[in-house]
Motif scaffolding. Structure first.
Motif, PDB file in Angstrom:
ATOM      1  N   ILE A 268       0.421   8.174  13.671  1.00  0.00           N
ATOM      2  CA  ILE A 268      -1.080   7.027  14.940  1.00  0.00           C
ATOM      3  C   ILE A 268      -1.534   7.595  13.689  1.00  0.00           C
ATOM      4  O   ILE A 268      -2.547   8.122  13.646  1.00  0.00           O
ATOM      5  CB  ILE A 268      -0.731   8.267  16.213  1.00  0.00           C
ATOM      6  N   HIS A 270      -5.612   5.792  13.776  1.00  0.00           N
ATOM      7  CA  HIS A 270      -6.554   5.519  15.069  1.00  0.00           C
ATOM      8  C   HIS A 270      -7.523   5.070  14.793  1.00  0.00           C
ATOM      9  O   HIS A 270      -7.956   3.854  15.584  1.00  0.00           O
ATOM     10  CB  HIS A 270      -7.004   6.641  15.451  1.00  0.00           C
ATOM     11  N   HIS A 273      -4.598   1.574  15.061  1.00  0.00           N
ATOM     12  CA  HIS A 273      -4.180   1.317  15.851  1.00  0.00           C
ATOM     13  C   HIS A 273      -2.386   0.922  15.965  1.00  0.00           C
ATOM     14  O   HIS A 273      -1.941   0.731  16.912  1.00  0.00           O
ATOM     15  CB  HIS A 273      -4.466   0.639  17.555  1.00  0.00           C
ATOM     16  N   LEU A 275       1.359   2.874  14.789  1.00  0.00           N
ATOM     17  CA  LEU A 275       2.574   3.545  15.143  1.00  0.00           C
ATOM     18  C   LEU A 275       3.421   3.636  14.217  1.00  0.00           C
ATOM     19  O   LEU A 275       4.427   2.628  13.642  1.00  0.00           O
ATOM     20  CB  LEU A 275       3.153   3.488  16.526  1.00  0.00           C
ATOM     21  N   LEU A 319       0.706  -0.762  17.713  1.00  0.00           N
ATOM     22  CA  LEU A 319       0.002  -0.206  19.565  1.00  0.00           C
ATOM     23  C   LEU A 319      -0.934  -1.178  20.426  1.00  0.00           C
ATOM     24  O   LEU A 319      -1.883  -1.210  19.996  1.00  0.00           O
ATOM     25  CB  LEU A 319      -0.216   1.219  19.583  1.00  0.00           C
TER      26      LEU A 319
END
Length: 401
Positions: A268, A270, A273, A275, A319
């Protein structure tokens, strides 16, 4: 070679009557030995024909205990005959010289019955010895099973210690999971680790079979992934999941233990955002819940540990701000209704669509929240058809740790 004929002892006072009685018995080829006293009978005697007058009253019991005995008498009212019958001798014949054929038939029948009784006694003795031996084996087996149970329980505790903290949040993404082994050790395994401020790595594995051998593979998986994560420099996150699956595929093949696994590895990002992921025959497929819609993450891959030189896909998914990613082991399908695999997969999607928490899905699958063999070790030994594991990642609602 014919078996030797049984020896028939004739017990009576010497004289013409005893000789005639012996001749009567011997007419059908029986071997006969006439004696005057019980002590004169050889050990190989099979049966005694005793005249009522020839045995003192107190000797009948000793004779009956030693050998099967037929009593003969010249009168049905003979008191000695009645005494002999009372102690439990085989049978009696009155006026045996007149009923020779009946006497010989009774002799052969008595010998056969005695032989059968000896065989039954021998069988009972052998059965008693066998039962005693089986009791010893059962006791030994129970001891070994008890030791194995303790070993499995200890192994289960160690395996649970290798799992990540439950319900933890890293970089705004929360990981909640539940694991129920079919006995004590599980072939399912998962991990959720922060690499740095930008990346979090997780994986979800289902090793073929269950029990000790499959659990050993999960320990190997944990060790290898920890080592590979420590070697990673944070570059090319899109390549990491596929590379890990390829390396693990080689490791499992090199061990030669005949185990393979279905596996999902994800990174992931961050900041973006995003994957980055790769999968190896994951079933059921990972399901992403966005709003009220259930989306099956795209991608296909071969099982890990079955075929050499396998290339795994490099996959990416953006995501949304609010998402729930569900990963389930195939043991979950055993808890769902449906005659076909497609029907059960559809049923799982329907259940996930109506659930916002892992506890709700467990309740819908009739998986108890208190008595099962879960990751806390409560109620170990629940009988499940297969290991059952559920992992839920949810995040980006609040972007903080």
């Amino acid at each position: 070679m014919d078996a030797p004929k049984p020896l028939i002892g004739v017990l009576d006072t010497p004289g013409a009557y005893r000789d005639a009685l012996a001749d009567t018995i011997a007419r059908d080829g029986l071997v006969v030995m006439a004696v005057e006293s019980l002590d004169d009978l050889p050990e190989e005697t099979a049966l005694v024909v005793a005249h009522a007058r020839a045995v003192p009253s107190l000797e009948w019991s000793r004779l009956a205990e030693r050998l099967p005995t037929l009593v003969v008498s010249d009168s049905r009212l003979d008191e000695d005959l009645l005494t002999a019958v009372d102690v439990g001798l085989v049978d009696y014949v009155v006026e045996p010289l007149r009923h020779g054929q009946l006497l010989r038939r009774m002799i052969r029948k008595a010998i056969e019955l005695h032989r059968l009784e000896e065989e039954r006694a021998h069988d009972r003795e052998r059965l008693a010895q066998l039962n005693e031996h089986l009791e010893e084996l059962n006791e030994s087996l129970e001891t070994h099973l008890g030791m194995l149970r303790l070993d499995q329980q200890a192994g289960g505790q160690i395996q649970r210690k290798l799992l990540p903290p439950n319900d933890q949040t890293l970089g705004g993404v929360t990981c909640d999971y539940w694991m129920a082994p079919s006995l004590y050790l599980s072939g399912d395994f998962l991990d959720f680790q922060r690499f740095d401020e930008r990346f979090t790595l997780f994986y979800f594995a289902d090793v073929s079979g269950h029990g000790a051998s499959s659990a050993f593979v999960t320990v190997l998986l944990k060790s290898l992934c920890n080592r590979w994560l420590s070697e990673w420099d944070g570059a090319s996150p899109e390549a990491l999941p596929a590379r890990w699956l390829s390396r693990l595929n080689r490791e499992l093949l090199d061990t030669g233990i005949g185990k393979h696994a279905t596996l999902f590895v994800g990174v992931i990002d961050h900041r973006d955002h995003t994957l980055h992921y790769s999968l190896g025959a994951q079933l059921p497929k990972p399901l992403l819940m966005v709003g009220e819609q259930v989306i099956e993450l795209p991608g296909e891959g071969m099982p890990v540990g079955l075929f050499p030189n396998v290339t795994y896909p490099r996959l990416r998914y953006d995501l949304p701000p609010h998402f729930r990613l569900w990963l389930c082991s195939d043991g979950v399908l055993e808890c769902l209704p449906g005659e076909t695999l497609d029907a059960r997969l559809h049923e799982l999607e329907q259940r996930i669509a109506s659930c916002t928490t892992l506890a709700q899905l467990r309740e819908g699958l009739a998986l108890s929240t208190s008595s099962e063999s879960d990751v806390e070790g409560e109620g170990e030994g629940t009988e499940l058809l297969d290991d059952v594991t559920i992992m839920l990642l949810s995040g980006f609602a609040d972007d903080h740790e």
